[in-house]
Motif scaffolding. Sequence first.
Motif, PDB file in Angstrom:
ATOM      1  N   LYS A  21       0.838  -1.203   0.000  1.00 42.94           N
ATOM      2  CA  LYS A  21       0.000   0.000   0.000  1.00 42.94           C
ATOM      3  C   LYS A  21       0.870   1.250   0.000  1.00 42.94           C
ATOM      4  N   LEU A  22       1.891   1.253   0.839  1.00 44.15           N
ATOM      5  CA  LEU A  22       2.767   2.415   0.929  1.00 44.15           C
ATOM      6  C   LEU A  22       3.549   2.631  -0.363  1.00 44.15           C
ATOM      7  N   ARG A  23       3.733   1.558  -1.114  1.00 45.96           N
ATOM      8  CA  ARG A  23       4.437   1.644  -2.397  1.00 45.96           C
ATOM      9  C   ARG A  23       3.663   2.486  -3.411  1.00 45.96           C
ATOM     10  N   PHE A  24       2.338   2.436  -3.329  1.00 42.36           N
ATOM     11  CA  PHE A  24       1.499   3.143  -4.295  1.00 42.36           C
ATOM     12  C   PHE A  24       0.844   4.407  -3.743  1.00 42.36           C
ATOM     13  N   ALA A  25       0.677   4.501  -2.447  1.00 47.02           N
ATOM     14  CA  ALA A  25      -0.062   5.623  -1.857  1.00 47.02           C
ATOM     15  C   ALA A  25       0.719   6.925  -1.962  1.00 47.02           C
ATOM     16  N   ASN A  26      -0.007   8.018  -2.110  1.00 45.14           N
ATOM     17  CA  ASN A  26       0.640   9.324  -2.132  1.00 45.14           C
ATOM     18  C   ASN A  26       0.375  10.093  -0.836  1.00 45.14           C
ATOM     19  N   ALA A  27      -0.366   9.482   0.085  1.00 49.17           N
ATOM     20  CA  ALA A  27      -0.640  10.105   1.378  1.00 49.17           C
ATOM     21  C   ALA A  27      -1.154   9.044   2.340  1.00 49.17           C
ATOM     22  N   THR A  28      -0.987   9.309   3.612  1.00 48.98           N
ATOM     23  CA  THR A  28      -1.560   8.444   4.646  1.00 48.98           C
ATOM     24  C   THR A  28      -2.355   9.325   5.601  1.00 48.98           C
ATOM     25  N   ARG A  29      -3.318   8.722   6.273  1.00 45.55           N
ATOM     26  CA  ARG A  29      -4.120   9.427   7.272  1.00 45.55           C
ATOM     27  C   ARG A  29      -4.106   8.633   8.561  1.00 45.55           C
ATOM     28  N   ARG A  30      -3.994   9.329   9.643  1.00 42.06           N
ATOM     29  CA  ARG A  30      -4.035   8.681  10.953  1.00 42.06           C
ATOM     30  C   ARG A  30      -5.492   8.368  11.288  1.00 42.06           C
ATOM     31  N   LEU A  31      -5.717   7.152  11.707  1.00 39.25           N
ATOM     32  CA  LEU A  31      -7.051   6.740  12.120  1.00 39.25           C
ATOM     33  C   LEU A  31      -7.104   6.688  13.635  1.00 39.25           C
ATOM     34  N   LEU A  32      -8.238   6.996  14.168  1.00 42.66           N
ATOM     35  CA  LEU A  32      -8.433   6.923  15.607  1.00 42.66           C
ATOM     36  C   LEU A  32      -9.156   5.626  15.946  1.00 42.66           C
ATOM     37  N   GLN A  33      -8.807   5.074  17.065  1.00 41.50           N
ATOM     38  CA  GLN A  33      -9.470   3.863  17.524  1.00 41.50           C
ATOM     39  C   GLN A  33     -10.048   4.149  18.902  1.00 41.50           C
ATOM     40  N   PHE A  34     -11.315   3.865  19.058  1.00 43.28           N
ATOM     41  CA  PHE A  34     -11.980   4.087  20.333  1.00 43.28           C
ATOM     42  C   PHE A  34     -12.322   2.756  20.966  1.00 43.28           C
ATOM     43  N   ARG A  35     -12.194   2.713  22.253  1.00 37.03           N
ATOM     44  CA  ARG A  35     -12.592   1.524  23.001  1.00 37.03           C
ATOM     45  C   ARG A  35     -13.682   1.958  23.967  1.00 37.03           C
ATOM     46  N   VAL A  36     -14.820   1.348  23.849  1.00 37.88           N
ATOM     47  CA  VAL A  36     -15.961   1.696  24.676  1.00 37.88           C
ATOM     48  C   VAL A  36     -16.304   0.492  25.537  1.00 37.88           C
ATOM     49  N   GLN A  37     -16.418   0.762  26.817  1.00 38.22           N
ATOM     50  CA  GLN A  37     -16.817  -0.301  27.732  1.00 38.22           C
ATOM     51  C   GLN A  37     -18.200   0.017  28.265  1.00 38.22           C
ATOM     52  N   ARG A  38     -18.970  -1.001  28.344  1.00 36.70           N
ATOM     53  CA  ARG A  38     -20.321  -0.827  28.880  1.00 36.70           C
ATOM     54  C   ARG A  38     -20.216  -0.782  30.392  1.00 36.70           C
ATOM     55  N   ALA A  39     -20.778   0.263  30.962  1.00 35.99           N
ATOM     56  CA  ALA A  39     -20.772   0.395  32.413  1.00 35.99           C
ATOM     57  C   ALA A  39     -21.851  -0.502  33.013  1.00 35.99           C
ATOM     58  N   PRO A  40     -21.616  -1.033  34.202  1.00 36.61           N
ATOM     59  CA  PRO A  40     -22.647  -1.868  34.834  1.00 36.61           C
ATOM     60  C   PRO A  40     -23.890  -1.034  35.133  1.00 36.61           C
TER      61      PRO A  40
END
Length: 131
Positions: A109-128
């Motif tokens: 992918k990096l061989r062909f891409a002309n830009a990258t974007r940072r992705l965010l990852q969220f972790r959600v926990q269900r509260a009791p």
Amino acid sequence: AWLLEQKQRRMEARGETNVLQAGEAEWLGAMVGLGREAGVELWAYRRDGRPAAGLLTFLLPPVRYGYLLAFAAEMAAASPGITLLYFVLRATIGAGMDFDFLTGAQAYKLRFANATRRLLQFRVQRAPLRR
């Protein structure tokens, strides 16, 4: 099915687990069955009449999203996956669209891409539940 089989073989050879289980694979098969009217494209490259590489994309103009690229391991020396990707990228650019490789910083992918974007990852926990 061929794309998923190639991906499974490659992941097993690296000691990795495929994230696509039976349910996800069934959903993916149904999406492919809907075809281009639903924005699903299945690209194939054959060499000597045999499948060499395949690419599953989702088309939502003005962007083509590359979802799954796989190739026949026995043909790896000829780079069939990269060859197929090159022609898909040419078709995408020729149509005046962008190509999104989606997540993962794999070398191809990096061989062909002309830009990258940072992705965010969220972790959600269900509260009791409170009483």
